[in-house]
Design a protein around this motif. Structure first.
Motif, mmCIF file in Angstrom:
data_model
loop_
_atom_site.group_PDB
_atom_site.id
_atom_site.type_symbol
_atom_site.label_atom_id
_atom_site.label_comp_id
_atom_site.label_asym_id
_atom_site.label_seq_id
_atom_site.Cartn_x
_atom_site.Cartn_y
_atom_site.Cartn_z
ATOM 1 N N PRO A 457 1.119 -1.420 -0.010
ATOM 2 C CA PRO A 457 0.361 0.086 0.526
ATOM 3 C C PRO A 457 0.795 1.113 -0.057
ATOM 4 O O PRO A 457 2.283 1.398 0.368
ATOM 5 C CB PRO A 457 -0.703 0.328 1.039
ATOM 6 C CG PRO A 457 -0.712 -1.196 1.687
ATOM 7 C CD PRO A 457 1.102 -1.986 1.301
ATOM 8 N N SER A 458 0.556 2.129 -1.023
ATOM 9 C CA SER A 458 1.246 3.411 -0.211
ATOM 10 C C SER A 458 1.033 4.462 0.754
ATOM 11 O O SER A 458 2.467 4.631 0.552
ATOM 12 C CB SER A 458 0.405 4.640 -1.347
ATOM 13 O OG SER A 458 -0.860 5.315 -1.199
ATOM 14 N N SER A 459 0.651 3.519 1.952
ATOM 15 C CA SER A 459 0.290 4.333 3.008
ATOM 16 C C SER A 459 1.013 3.336 4.063
ATOM 17 O O SER A 459 0.805 2.947 5.246
ATOM 18 C CB SER A 459 -0.870 4.339 3.560
ATOM 19 O OG SER A 459 -1.928 3.229 3.245
ATOM 20 N N PHE A 460 1.791 2.892 3.879
ATOM 21 C CA PHE A 460 2.579 1.412 4.153
ATOM 22 C C PHE A 460 3.284 1.564 5.543
ATOM 23 O O PHE A 460 4.081 2.835 5.358
ATOM 24 C CB PHE A 460 3.048 0.372 3.502
ATOM 25 C CG PHE A 460 4.104 -0.265 3.766
ATOM 26 C CD1 PHE A 460 3.525 -1.847 4.409
ATOM 27 C CD2 PHE A 460 5.702 -0.765 4.301
ATOM 28 C CE1 PHE A 460 3.938 -3.101 4.893
ATOM 29 C CE2 PHE A 460 6.264 -1.467 5.034
ATOM 30 C CZ PHE A 460 5.647 -2.907 5.193
ATOM 31 N N GLU A 461 3.399 1.410 6.128
ATOM 32 C CA GLU A 461 3.931 1.715 7.792
ATOM 33 C C GLU A 461 5.067 0.253 8.204
ATOM 34 O O GLU A 461 3.829 -0.860 8.191
ATOM 35 C CB GLU A 461 2.897 2.075 8.773
ATOM 36 C CG GLU A 461 1.895 3.486 8.226
ATOM 37 C CD GLU A 461 1.571 3.948 9.723
ATOM 38 O OE1 GLU A 461 1.761 2.986 10.826
ATOM 39 O OE2 GLU A 461 -0.021 4.445 9.597
ATOM 40 N N GLU A 462 6.095 0.609 8.287
ATOM 41 C CA GLU A 462 6.735 -0.117 8.711
ATOM 42 C C GLU A 462 6.336 -0.889 10.749
ATOM 43 O O GLU A 462 6.114 0.183 11.322
ATOM 44 C CB GLU A 462 8.241 -0.252 9.256
ATOM 45 C CG GLU A 462 8.747 -0.038 7.924
ATOM 46 C CD GLU A 462 9.268 -0.951 7.356
ATOM 47 O OE1 GLU A 462 8.935 -2.002 7.909
ATOM 48 O OE2 GLU A 462 10.082 -1.018 5.560
ATOM 49 N N GLY A 463 6.503 -2.101 11.042
ATOM 50 C CA GLY A 463 5.807 -2.702 12.086
ATOM 51 C C GLY A 463 4.024 -2.457 12.360
ATOM 52 O O GLY A 463 3.822 -3.865 13.005
ATOM 53 N N LYS A 464 3.333 -2.459 11.166
ATOM 54 C CA LYS A 464 1.876 -2.696 10.824
ATOM 55 C C LYS A 464 2.202 -3.999 10.034
ATOM 56 O O LYS A 464 2.807 -4.800 8.871
ATOM 57 C CB LYS A 464 1.762 -1.947 10.712
ATOM 58 C CG LYS A 464 -0.068 -1.843 10.115
ATOM 59 C CD LYS A 464 -0.896 -0.296 9.829
ATOM 60 C CE LYS A 464 -2.406 -1.111 9.900
ATOM 61 N NZ LYS A 464 -2.380 0.407 9.274
ATOM 62 N N LYS A 465 0.564 -5.095 10.092
ATOM 63 C CA LYS A 465 1.207 -6.636 9.796
ATOM 64 C C LYS A 465 -0.544 -6.446 8.870
ATOM 65 O O LYS A 465 -1.323 -5.381 8.705
ATOM 66 C CB LYS A 465 0.388 -6.781 10.311
ATOM 67 C CG LYS A 465 1.555 -7.938 11.095
ATOM 68 C CD LYS A 465 0.760 -8.922 12.167
ATOM 69 C CE LYS A 465 2.439 -9.845 12.438
ATOM 70 N NZ LYS A 465 2.655 -10.752 11.373
ATOM 71 N N TYR A 466 -0.396 -6.136 7.596
ATOM 72 C CA TYR A 466 -1.005 -6.521 6.681
ATOM 73 C C TYR A 466 -1.717 -8.271 5.473
ATOM 74 O O TYR A 466 -1.173 -8.865 5.853
ATOM 75 C CB TYR A 466 -0.524 -5.494 4.912
ATOM 76 C CG TYR A 466 -0.095 -4.117 5.925
ATOM 77 C CD1 TYR A 466 -1.052 -3.454 5.595
ATOM 78 C CD2 TYR A 466 1.262 -3.904 6.192
ATOM 79 C CE1 TYR A 466 -0.564 -1.619 5.422
ATOM 80 C CE2 TYR A 466 1.395 -2.548 6.552
ATOM 81 C CZ TYR A 466 0.643 -1.449 6.457
ATOM 82 O OH TYR A 466 0.799 -0.350 6.686
ATOM 83 N N PRO A 467 -2.818 -7.737 5.297
ATOM 84 C CA PRO A 467 -3.498 -9.489 5.201
ATOM 85 C C PRO A 467 -2.942 -9.503 3.530
ATOM 86 O O PRO A 467 -2.133 -8.964 2.995
ATOM 87 C CB PRO A 467 -5.196 -9.455 5.095
ATOM 88 C CG PRO A 467 -4.942 -7.579 4.819
ATOM 89 C CD PRO A 467 -4.330 -6.799 5.987
ATOM 90 N N LEU A 468 -2.788 -10.809 3.265
ATOM 91 C CA LEU A 468 -2.251 -10.906 2.353
ATOM 92 C C LEU A 468 -3.214 -11.058 0.735
ATOM 93 O O LEU A 468 -4.265 -11.939 0.957
ATOM 94 C CB LEU A 468 -1.513 -12.192 2.480
ATOM 95 C CG LEU A 468 -0.983 -13.127 0.426
ATOM 96 C CD1 LEU A 468 -0.410 -12.028 -0.555
ATOM 97 C CD2 LEU A 468 -0.300 -14.101 1.048
ATOM 98 N N ALA A 469 -2.790 -10.558 -0.415
ATOM 99 C CA ALA A 469 -3.966 -11.115 -1.625
ATOM 100 C C ALA A 469 -3.020 -11.023 -2.706
ATOM 101 O O ALA A 469 -2.279 -10.989 -3.049
ATOM 102 C CB ALA A 469 -4.550 -9.602 -2.443
ATOM 103 N N LEU A 470 -2.671 -13.126 -2.783
ATOM 104 C CA LEU A 470 -2.627 -13.646 -4.084
ATOM 105 C C LEU A 470 -3.021 -13.184 -4.831
ATOM 106 O O LEU A 470 -3.631 -13.932 -4.953
ATOM 107 C CB LEU A 470 -2.060 -15.296 -3.171
ATOM 108 C CG LEU A 470 -1.096 -16.164 -4.133
ATOM 109 C CD1 LEU A 470 0.571 -15.679 -3.686
ATOM 110 C CD2 LEU A 470 -1.171 -17.321 -4.354
#
Length: 747
Positions: A457-470
Motif C-alpha cells: 500500500p502507498s500508506s505502508f507503515e513499518e511494524g504494521k501487519k497487512y493481509p495478503l492478496a495472492l
C-alpha cells in the motif's frame, strides 16, 4: 489527469484516460495519439485525438470524436496524417487532416474516400511524390465481395448449421464471412487534395484470412512498394485443431492491379506452428517474420526468419536462439531501422518486456543488444535519424512515451520521455511500492527460483501487519510483468490495504523456454507446489504480512488453480477465494473450448487416445497414453470432497473459451456443500470484463468479498454493489485489446 487522485480506487482506474500507442512523425518532433476516457457520471465514453510536441511537451487537442481512430502520418507531407472515421451503417471514411492547422479541424479535414464496411488496421506506404499505397482490413463474403453486417440482407431464422470446426471463437459464432486485406491508391489531385482509388480484395479466391482472428491487426501484414506480405491460418488445416499459420506474399505491379495475383507461399521446414509479424526490409526486396516450431502450441519460442528473395521459396533462420549462450527469450513485434541495418523487437525477460536490437557485424556475426532494463515495451517506432521511439508502461505508470539513442556512443540513453500519469504520481502511486522476491522453485532442474512481484500500500507503515492478496495469472503460459492493466491491477488491491504478491510460477513466460514448457501435463503439480513455497517463504520472511488473513484470486488458468486449491491443503490457508472464468472439470470445460489444439497440446494428447487407433487417428498419433493420466490427475472436479473455503465465482455468458457451465458447476458444488459462496455473471462479456460499468461492478463485488474475510472495511454498501449496467459502450477490437492490458489472450 489534472488533479492528483487522493486514493487509487477502481473508479480512478477505470475513469483515468487511456492513452493509445504513440505515432511519431519521421523526425520525432510530433506524436499523434488518442485518449479514451469513461465518465461514471454521464455513463459515456469520449475519445480525443491529440498531438504532442516533443520539444515543449505540450499536447494539442485536434478533435474530440468517438468515431476517430488509427492516425498515421503521410510520408513526405509535412504535418499531414490519415485516420479512419466510423460512419453510419458501418461505413468507414478515410480522412486527411493536419496537425498544425489554425483554421480548425472541420475547416481543414476532409474525406479522401471511404469503404462501405467497418475497417481497421490502416497502413500507408509512399509510392511516388504524389501517390501512396493504402491497405486496411475489412470483412468479405465467400465470393470475395465486401461485407457489411449492418447493410447485409437479414434472414428469417436464427439457426446456424455447422458441419465442421470451428463453431465458436472467443466471443462470436463463426460465420462464412472472413477478414481480408483491401488495397488501393491515394493520389494527390491538381487541387492539392488526395483521393482514394478503387478498393481491391488482395486475397479474393485464395482461401486465406488475414488479419488472423480474433486479435490480429497490423501485426498480421506489412506493405511495401512491391506488394503485401501477410500471415494466414493454413487453409489445409482445421483452425480448431491447429495453430499453423503460413507466410504469403502478394506481389503487385501497382496498387490499382485488379484482380490481385495469387499469393505466393513461403514454407519453413520442420516448423508446424504459427507465424507472425511479417515485416519488409526497407525497399521491399527482403522480409523477416517470426515462426513457432511446435504444432498446437502458442507459447513456443519465436524464431526469426529471413526471406532474401521474395520470388523464391527459400528462408533461413536469422538468429539461432537455441544456440548455447544465445537469447532464451521469445521475440515479438519486429521492426527495422530506417537504414535497414538493425532489427528491433521486444521480448519478455524476467518480468519485463524489454527492447532489443539485432545488428549484423562483419567480424562477430549477429550481435544482440538490450536497449531497456525495466517496464514493458508495447510498441516500437524507428525515427529517420536512427533514434527509436517506443510506448511502454509499468506497474505504477499506465503510459509512457520515450525516445532513445541506439548507437553504442549513445549507450542507449533516454533522450526524451513523457508519462501520462507523471510516473504514477497523478494516480497516487509510486515506484517504491513495488519490489520482488524469489522463492524456491518446485523443480530446481528447470529453474532454481520463482520470482514474484510484491506490491505494498502507498500508506505502508513499518511494524504494521497487512493481509495478503495472492494473485494467480492466466495462460497458463503467461506472466505477471512490470506493466499496466485495467483488469487485474495489483494497485487496486494494495490500496485497499493488502500486500499483494503475484507469483510467476512454473509455466510462466520470460524465464526461459524450459520453465514455460515445464507445465505441460502438470497443471496441478509444479505450479501448485511453487505457490506452496511462496506461502511458506512469505510466512517465514515477511513479518509485515498477516498470513491469517490471506485471500487468493485468479482468472482463467488462475481460476483453474483457485478450484485446484479448493481440493488441496493449500486452499485451507486462505480465508476466501475468487475464481474468474476458471476451469471446473477437464472433460466439460476443455472439450467445450473453441481452440481444441490448446488442451490437446498442454495435456499431451486427447482423453480418448488408444494405441490401437494411433496409426489412423491424425489428431492423436503424435501423443502417447500418458495424456490420459494428465487429463485425470489435473482435474479439479476429482477433489470436490475437500472443498471448504468460501469462494466467489465469476463467469460470463459470452466466454466461449471456457463456457459458463464451468462457473455454474463450481457454484452449485459450493452451495450444495453449504460453503459460503456467491456467483456473479455478465451476459454481455466474454473471457474478460471490459465494459467500464461492468468492470466497476466486478471490482465492487470482488473487493467486498475479500475484504469481508480479510477483516478490512467493505468497499461499498450492498445496494451500490448490486448495481449492474449491461448496456455499456461498444468498443472496437483495438480498444478491447488495449483495455485488457495484455498482448495475448489467456486461457
Amino acid at each position: 489527469m489534472t488533479v492528483r487522485a487522493q486514493k487509487f480506487t477502481p473508479e480512478v482506474l477505470l475513469s483515468a484516460p487511456r492513452r493509445s500507442a504513440g505515432v511519431p512523425s519521421a523526425d520525432g518532433t510530433s506524436i499523434l495519439y488518442t485518449t479514451s476516457t469513461y465518465s461514471f457520471d454521464s455513463h459515456a465514453k469520449t475519445v480525443e485525438l491529440r498531438c504532442l510536441n516533443t520539444e515543449s511537451k505540450e499536447s494539442t487537442l485536434l478533435v474530440q470524436e468517438n468515431s476517430i481512430s488509427e492516425p498515421v502520418w503521410l510520408p513526405g507531407e509535412k504535418d499531414v496524417f490519415v485516420c479512419l472515421k466510423s460512419e453510419d451503417k458501418g461505413k468507414t471514411s478515410v480522412l486527411i487532416a493536419t496537425s498544425t492547422s489554425k483554421s480548425g479541424w472541420k475547416e481543414t479535414t476532409y474525406a479522401a474516400g471511404s469503404i462501405d464496411a467497418p475497417a481497421s488496421s490502416l497502413k500507408i506506404v509512399r509510392l511516388s511524390d504524389s501517390s501512396y499505397a493504402v491497405v486496411l482490413a475489412a470483412q468479405c463474403s465467400p465470393d470475395g465481395s465486401l461485407y457489411n453486417a449492418e447493410t447485409a440482407p437479414t434472414t428469417h431464422s436464427t439457426g446456424k448449421l455447422y458441419k465442421d470446426l470451428f463453431v465458436r471463437h472467443w466471443d462470436d459464432y463463426v460465420t462464412p464471412q472472413k477478414n481480408t486485406l483491401w488495397y488501393t491508391t491515394l493520389t494527390k489531385a491538381k487541387d492539392g487534395k488526395f483521393e482514394l482509388g478503387k478498393w481491391v480484395n488482395a486475397l479474393k479466391g485464395a482461401g486465406l484470412e488475414s488479419p488472423v482472428p480474433p486479435f490480429g491487426g497490423t501485426d498480421s501484414f506489412d506493405v511495401s512498394k512491391t506488394g503485401i506480405i501477410l500471415v494466414s491460418k493454413d487453409p489445409k488445416m482445421n483452425p480448431a485443431l491447429s495453430t499453423k499459420c503460413n507466410v504469403y506474399y502478394v506481389e503487385l505491379s501497382s496498387f490499382a492491379e485488379d484482380p490481385a495475383p495469387k499469393p505466393f507461399e513461403f514454407t519453413v521446414p520442420d516448423f508446424k506452428g504459427a507465424s507472425t509479424s511479417p515485416v519488409f526490409y526497407p525497399g521491399g526486396k527482403k522480409a523477416v517474420f517470426l515462426s513457432l516450431s511446435t504444432a498446437g502450441y502458442e507459447s513456443d519460442k519465436s524464431q526469426i526468419f529471413l526471406i532474401e528473395d521474395l520470388k523464391k521459396d527459400a528462408v533461413k533462420r536469422l538468429f539461432n536462439q537455441k544456440k548455447e549462450g544465445s537469447l532464451d527469450k521469445s521475440p515479438q513485434s519486429l521492426v527495422f531501422s530506417h537504414d535497414g541495418n538493425t532489427l528491433y523487437f521486444s521480448a519478455e525477460d524476467e518480468g519485463y518486456s524489454r527492447l532489443f536490437a539485432l545488428t549484423s557485424d562483419p567480424t562477430n556475426g549477429e550481435v544482440l543488444r538490450p536497449l531497456t532494463d525495466t517496464g514493458s515495451v508495447s510498441d516500437i517506432q524507428p525515427l529517420e535519424n536512427g533514434d527509436l521511439f517506443f510506448t511502454s508502461s509499468t506497474l505504477v505508470d499506465s503510459s509512457s512515451y520515450s525516445i532513445i539513442g541506439t548507437s553504442k556512443a549513445d549507450t542507449q540513453a533516454t533522450k526524451w520521455t513523457h508519462s501520462s500519469t507523471k510516473d504514477g504520481s497523478s494516480l497516487g502511486l509510486k515506484s517504491s511500492q513495488v519490489s520482488s522476491i524469489r522463492t524456491p522453485a518446485s523443480d530446481p532442474t528447470v529453474n532454481k527460483t520463482v520470482r514474484s512481484w510484491v506490491y505494498k500500500p502507498s500508506s505502508f507503515e513499518e511494524g504494521k501487519k497487512y493481509p495478503l492478496a495472492l494473485l494467480i495469472h492466466g495462460g497458463p503460459q503467461g506472466a505477471w510483468g512490470d506493466s499496466w492493466s485495467t483488469r487485474w491491477n495489483p494497485a487496486v488491491y494494495a490500496e485497499q490495504g493488502y500486500i499483494v504478491i503475484t507469483p510467476n510460477i512454473t509455466g510462466s513466460t520470460g524465464y526461459g523456454q524450459a520453465f514455460t514448457d515445464a507445465i505441460r501435463k502438470d497443471w496441478g503439480g509444479a505450479p501448485y507446489h511453487d505457490l506452496v513455497n511462496v506461502m511458506d517463504w512469505v510466512a517465514k520472511n515477511m513479518p509485515e504480512v498477516d498470513m491469517d488473513r490471506a485471500v487468493a484470486l485468479g482468472a482463467s488458468y488462475g481460476g483453474y488453480m483457485v478450484n485446484w486449491l479448493q481440493g488441496h491443503d493449500l486452499g485451507r490457508r486462505f480465508k476466501a477465494l475468487v475464481c474468474h472464468d476458471g476451469i471446473f472439470s477437464f472433460a466439460g470445460g476443455l472439450l467445450a473450448t473453441e481452440e481444441l489444439y490448446f488442451p490437446f497440446h498442454d495435456l499431451g494428447g486427447t482423453p480418448w487416445y488408444s494405441p490401437k487407433n494411433a496409426k489412423t487417428d491424425t489428431v492423436n498419433q503424435a501423443f502417447d497414453q500418458t495424456s490420459l493420466d494428465a487429463w485425470n490427475k489435473n482435474d479439479p472436479s476429482h477433489h470436490l470432497s475437500n472443498w471448504a473455503t468460501p469462494q466467489l465465482v465469476i463467469h460470463n455468458e459470452k466466454d466461449y473459451r471456457l463456457c459458463i457451465s464451468e462457473g455454474l458447476a463450481a457454484f452449485n458444488v459450493l452451495q450444495a456443500r453449504g460453503i459460503d459462496s456467491q456467483f456473479l455473471t455478465f451476459p454481455d462479456e466474454n473471457h474478460w470484463v471490459l465494459k467500464p460499468e461492468n468492470s466497476l461492478v466486478w471490482h465492487k463485488v470482488v473487493l467486498n468479498w475479500i475484504n469481508k474475510y480479510a477483516g478490512l472495511p467493505a468497499y461499498c454498501g450492498d445496494d451500490e454493489e448490486s448495481e449492474k449496467f449491461f448496456g455499456g459502450v461498444k468498443e472496437s477490437k483495438e480498444e478491447l485489446v488495449e483495455m485488457a492490458g495484455m498482448g495475448r489472450p489467456e486461457t
